[in-house]
Design a protein around this motif. Structure first.
Motif, PDB file in Angstrom:
ATOM      1  N   TYR A 255     -10.900  -5.839  13.706  1.00  0.00           N
ATOM      2  CA  TYR A 255     -10.092  -5.359  12.581  1.00  0.00           C
ATOM      3  C   TYR A 255     -10.021  -4.722  11.550  1.00  0.00           C
ATOM      4  N   GLY A 256      -9.683  -4.173  10.989  1.00  0.00           N
ATOM      5  CA  GLY A 256      -9.169  -3.248   9.898  1.00  0.00           C
ATOM      6  C   GLY A 256      -8.035  -3.305   9.593  1.00  0.00           C
ATOM      7  N   ARG A 257      -8.222  -2.422   7.898  1.00  0.00           N
ATOM      8  CA  ARG A 257      -7.100  -1.316   7.526  1.00  0.00           C
ATOM      9  C   ARG A 257      -7.832  -0.120   6.452  1.00  0.00           C
ATOM     10  N   ILE A 258      -6.602   0.837   6.527  1.00  0.00           N
ATOM     11  CA  ILE A 258      -7.775   1.866   6.436  1.00  0.00           C
ATOM     12  C   ILE A 258      -5.800   2.682   5.962  1.00  0.00           C
ATOM     13  N   VAL A 259      -6.320   2.933   4.139  1.00  0.00           N
ATOM     14  CA  VAL A 259      -5.778   3.387   3.630  1.00  0.00           C
ATOM     15  C   VAL A 259      -5.362   4.532   3.033  1.00  0.00           C
ATOM     16  N   PRO A 260      -5.177   6.031   3.790  1.00  0.00           N
ATOM     17  CA  PRO A 260      -5.682   7.022   2.588  1.00  0.00           C
ATOM     18  C   PRO A 260      -4.086   7.732   1.383  1.00  0.00           C
ATOM     19  N   VAL A 261      -4.587   8.052   0.584  1.00  0.00           N
ATOM     20  CA  VAL A 261      -3.489   8.511   0.403  1.00  0.00           C
ATOM     21  C   VAL A 261      -3.251   9.781   0.039  1.00  0.00           C
ATOM     22  N   ALA A 262      -1.736  10.041   0.245  1.00  0.00           N
ATOM     23  CA  ALA A 262      -1.304  11.682   0.887  1.00  0.00           C
ATOM     24  C   ALA A 262      -0.471  11.897  -0.342  1.00  0.00           C
TER      25      ALA A 262
ATOM     26  N   ARG B  28      -6.175  -3.829  16.182  1.00  0.00           N
ATOM     27  CA  ARG B  28      -5.869  -5.069  15.269  1.00  0.00           C
ATOM     28  C   ARG B  28      -6.242  -4.166  13.805  1.00  0.00           C
ATOM     29  N   ILE B  29      -6.673  -2.768  13.918  1.00  0.00           N
ATOM     30  CA  ILE B  29      -6.698  -2.404  13.056  1.00  0.00           C
ATOM     31  C   ILE B  29      -5.386  -0.458  12.494  1.00  0.00           C
ATOM     32  N   THR B  30      -5.314  -1.518  11.531  1.00  0.00           N
ATOM     33  CA  THR B  30      -4.016  -0.375  10.863  1.00  0.00           C
ATOM     34  C   THR B  30      -4.606   0.817   9.878  1.00  0.00           C
ATOM     35  N   ALA B  31      -3.162   1.504  10.096  1.00  0.00           N
ATOM     36  CA  ALA B  31      -3.072   2.855   8.871  1.00  0.00           C
ATOM     37  C   ALA B  31      -2.198   3.286   8.859  1.00  0.00           C
ATOM     38  N   ASN B  32      -2.109   3.264   7.358  1.00  0.00           N
ATOM     39  CA  ASN B  32      -0.679   3.584   6.394  1.00  0.00           C
ATOM     40  C   ASN B  32      -1.017   4.971   4.924  1.00  0.00           C
TER      41      ASN B  32
END
Length: 239
Positions: free
Chosen positions: A136-143, A179-183
């Motif tokens: 499980y995880g969520r990764i959200v960078p700022v581009a 189940r790891i998302t990246a947006n």
């Protein structure tokens, strides 16, 4: 570790004392999220902590070079030692410069790739290991929007932010079954004191408020955002 729920969620926010980072921290703290606040400026980090609710469960990690993989790994280890889990990353660290493509611009190219692309890669690589183990995880960078199409004097900045978008897409594709998302977020001009000072004659009505971007990031790091992955999401304000 199972899917994060309720106030058990642990989110790491990098650049936590910056204009956007502090807005993200306040948004998440108000929702009972347990926070890992990562910041190069230790003094600014302490000031941020003084503004948070007394009930906040917060780990402060100051003086950190986010471009250094070992430092990122140590921050993750410290997080796991404190909370036993790491559910999400909101990475707000980055830099902005402009300049034409010419012989003097090579240094700017290297500098912006270091500030924007390398930092995003290093912290993402470090947080992915425990997330993959947990499933499980969520990764959200700022581009940034120039990462999709550069304008004049934006070669280094746009290319470095483009690298963040491609990194996000790769993380999403590699970890879909875990189940790891990246947006990533593509903000418009953010309404900050620095931008107002730099652009005093600009039309500021449509500038994006840090608090509004923080709400979007708050959603993307939540369990509710599980169906969204691999996206580059515009956050450009009222148009």
């Amino acid at each position: 570790m199972s899917e994060a729920t309720g106030t058990s969620t642990v989110v790491m926010v990098t650049g936590a004392a910056g204009n956007l980072g502090s807005a993200v921290v306040r948004e998440l703290a108000a929702n009972g999220t347990r926070l890992v606040c990562v910041e190069h400026n230790s003094e600014a980090l302490e000031k941020l902590a003084d503004c948070l609710p007394e009930s906040s469960e917060t780990l402060l990690i100051g003086g950190m070079d986010l471009a250094d993989l070992t430092s990122c790994q140590e921050a993750v280890e410290e997080t796991l030692a404190r909370f036993g889990r790491l559910d999400a990353l909101a990475n707000t660290v980055g830099g902005f410069q402009t300049g034409p493509v010419d012989e003097t611009g090579v240094h700017q190219w290297d500098q912006l790739f270091h500030m924007n692309a390398r930092t995003a890669y290093a912290i993402s690589a470090a947080v992915l290991k425990p997330m993959q183990q947990a499933g499980y995880g969520r990764i959200v960078p700022v581009a940034a929007a120039p990462g999709l199409k550069a304008g004049a004097n934006q070669a280094a900045y746009a290319a470095s932010k483009g690298a963040v978008i491609r990194l996000t897409e790769a993380i999403a594709a590699e970890n879909r079954d875990k189940r790891i998302t990246a947006n990533c977020i593509l903000p418009g001009t953010i309404d900050t004191p620095q931008n107002r000072s730099a652009m005093p004659n600009a039309k500021m009505d449509n500038w994006v408020q840090p608090t509004d971007i923080a709400k979007l990031i708050g959603f993307l790091v939540s369990p509710a955002a599980g169906i969204v992955t691999g996206a580059a999401i515009p956050a450009t304000g009222r148009i």
